[in-house]
Design a protein around this motif. Structure first.
Motif, PDB file in Angstrom:
ATOM      1  N   ASP A   1      53.290  16.381  14.257  1.00 44.04           N
ATOM      2  CA  ASP A   1      52.652  15.635  13.173  1.00 44.04           C
ATOM      3  C   ASP A   1      52.689  16.371  11.842  1.00 44.04           C
ATOM      4  OD1 ASP A   1      51.639  13.441  14.862  1.00 44.04           O
ATOM      5  OD2 ASP A   1      50.388  14.998  15.756  1.00 44.04           O
TER       6      ASP A   1
ATOM      7  N   LYS B   1      54.078  17.362  22.352  1.00 43.15           N
ATOM      8  CA  LYS B   1      53.853  15.942  22.105  1.00 43.15           C
ATOM      9  C   LYS B   1      53.231  15.267  23.322  1.00 43.15           C
ATOM     10  CE  LYS B   1      56.119  11.572  20.899  1.00 43.15           C
ATOM     11  NZ  LYS B   1      54.929  11.144  20.131  1.00 43.15           N
TER      12      LYS B   1
ATOM     13  N   TYR C   1      58.514  14.827  17.297  1.00 44.67           N
ATOM     14  CA  TYR C   1      57.505  15.340  18.232  1.00 44.67           C
ATOM     15  C   TYR C   1      56.209  15.820  17.595  1.00 44.67           C
ATOM     16  CZ  TYR C   1      61.758  15.555  21.102  1.00 44.67           C
ATOM     17  OH  TYR C   1      62.923  15.249  21.755  1.00 44.67           O
TER      18      TYR C   1
ATOM     19  N   LYS D   1      46.435  10.815  11.821  1.00 41.22           N
ATOM     20  CA  LYS D   1      45.720  10.113  12.892  1.00 41.22           C
ATOM     21  C   LYS D   1      44.246  10.020  12.499  1.00 41.22           C
ATOM     22  CE  LYS D   1      49.036  11.583  16.432  1.00 41.22           C
ATOM     23  NZ  LYS D   1      49.258  12.365  17.678  1.00 41.22           N
TER      24      LYS D   1
ATOM     25  N   ASP E   1      49.642  13.633  22.913  1.00 37.57           N
ATOM     26  CA  ASP E   1      49.495  12.186  23.074  1.00 37.57           C
ATOM     27  C   ASP E   1      48.466  11.858  24.151  1.00 37.57           C
ATOM     28  OD1 ASP E   1      51.364  11.774  21.126  1.00 37.57           O
ATOM     29  OD2 ASP E   1      52.989  11.166  22.471  1.00 37.57           O
ATOM     30  N   GLU E   2      48.486  12.621  25.205  1.00 31.58           N
ATOM     31  CA  GLU E   2      47.546  12.388  26.320  1.00 31.58           C
ATOM     32  C   GLU E   2      46.108  12.666  25.906  1.00 31.58           C
ATOM     33  OE1 GLU E   2      46.627  14.324  30.725  1.00 31.58           O
ATOM     34  OE2 GLU E   2      48.628  14.514  29.861  1.00 31.58           O
TER      35      GLU E   2
ATOM     36  N   GLY F   1      44.978  12.960  22.577  1.00 35.69           N
ATOM     37  CA  GLY F   1      44.609  12.501  21.248  1.00 35.69           C
ATOM     38  C   GLY F   1      44.528  13.597  20.210  1.00 35.69           C
TER      39      GLY F   1
END
Length: 275
Positions: free
Chosen positions: A121, A93, A119, A28, A97-98, A100
């Motif tokens: 990285d 996850k 789920y 990311k 995700d929420e 970052g």
């Protein structure tokens, strides 16, 4: 080591002889290796969504981006908490995700890879599985970055050869992490081998990190050990944090609460060693 053995060692995929420039791993917006250090933090075990929200919020407010948490837990005793499994990974996850965040979690067998890959990285291979060669081969066939921990009593050569399994099977996105080795000393949980950092940095091109929580097992010396790791050239530090360590389901004594973590983080940043 004989000249012939040294020649073979320099030809390993993990070695500086094979690739002189540092491997840099990008997940990311997070970069591990190269010119900056990474601080990874999170609970020993994923216990609840509320726990992860508290920890994740703390990381985000602190400008950090990598959340660790165990869902599959290799425990010495069969009666100890074994983790929430897939449900724990789902929680990670959702929170990541929420907010970052990048996630790291351990897998213990090759049959967990497909599930975990949905789920998280970064796959973590724990110290007890450093010599699980079937698992090393399996993660080598994936495209996920791998955080490989040094075995409980593994030599640095054995550690590098374990990483070689992963690279040999096609995955060059590997990070090494020193987490203390087993010696006669009882003042700490394990013995932090700081010398491993410059040796691994000299002999391999892979990012090298230090887990100060598992290597020491003591809150009171986490900061000086983190400073020592960074001074030795580590690409990052991993530390365990928990909203309520006293009631943690695993390794409560070595986990910092949120206030302690802020003090730790301030100390690391004020040291001038972290950039």
């Amino acid at each position: 080591m004989s000249d012939k053995s040294q020649q073979k060692k320099s030809q390993l995929l993990v070695s500086r002889g094979n690739k002189n420039e540092d491997t840099i791993i990008k997940v990311k917006q997070t970069v591990i290796g190269g010119s900056s250090q990474t601080l990874i933090a999170g609970p020993c075990s994923v216990e609840s969504k509320e726990q992860l929200v508290t920890v994740g919020s703390t990381l985000k407010k602190s400008g950090l981006s990598v959340l660790r948490g165990g869902a599959f837990k290799p425990r010495t005793s069969p009666y100890s908490f074994q983790g929430l499994g897939e449900e724990g990974l789902k929680m990670m996850k959702g929170v990541a995700d929420e907010m970052g965040l990048v996630t790291i979690s351990e897998i213990m067998s090759s049959n967990q890879i497909d599930t975990a890959a949905k789920y998280i990285d970064i796959f973590q291979i724990g110290a007890r599985n450093m010599h699980n060669f079937d698992l090393l081969k399996a993660v080598g066939q994936t495209k996920k970055p791998v955080l490989l921990k040094r075995g409980l009593s593994a030599t640095l050569e054995e550690f590098m050869l374990a990483a070689e399994y992963i690279l040999h099977h096609g995955n060059d996105q590997v990070m090494l992490i020193e987490r203390g080795i087993r010696t006669f000393e009882t003042a700490t949980r394990n013995t932090l081998d700081i010398s491993a950092v410059p040796i691994l940095k000299q002999e391999t091109h892979l990012p090298v990190l230090v887990d100060v929580s598992h290597s020491t097992g003591r809150k009171d010396i986490l900061l000086p050990c983190a400073k020592a790791a960074l001074a030795a050239g580590a690409d990052g530090v991993m530390v365990e944090i928990h909203p309520d360590p006293t009631n943690a389901l695993s390794d409560g004594k070595q986990q910092l609460n949120m206030e302690e973590f802020q003090t730790f983080l301030d100390g690391v940043r004020d040291s001038g060693l972290y950039h």
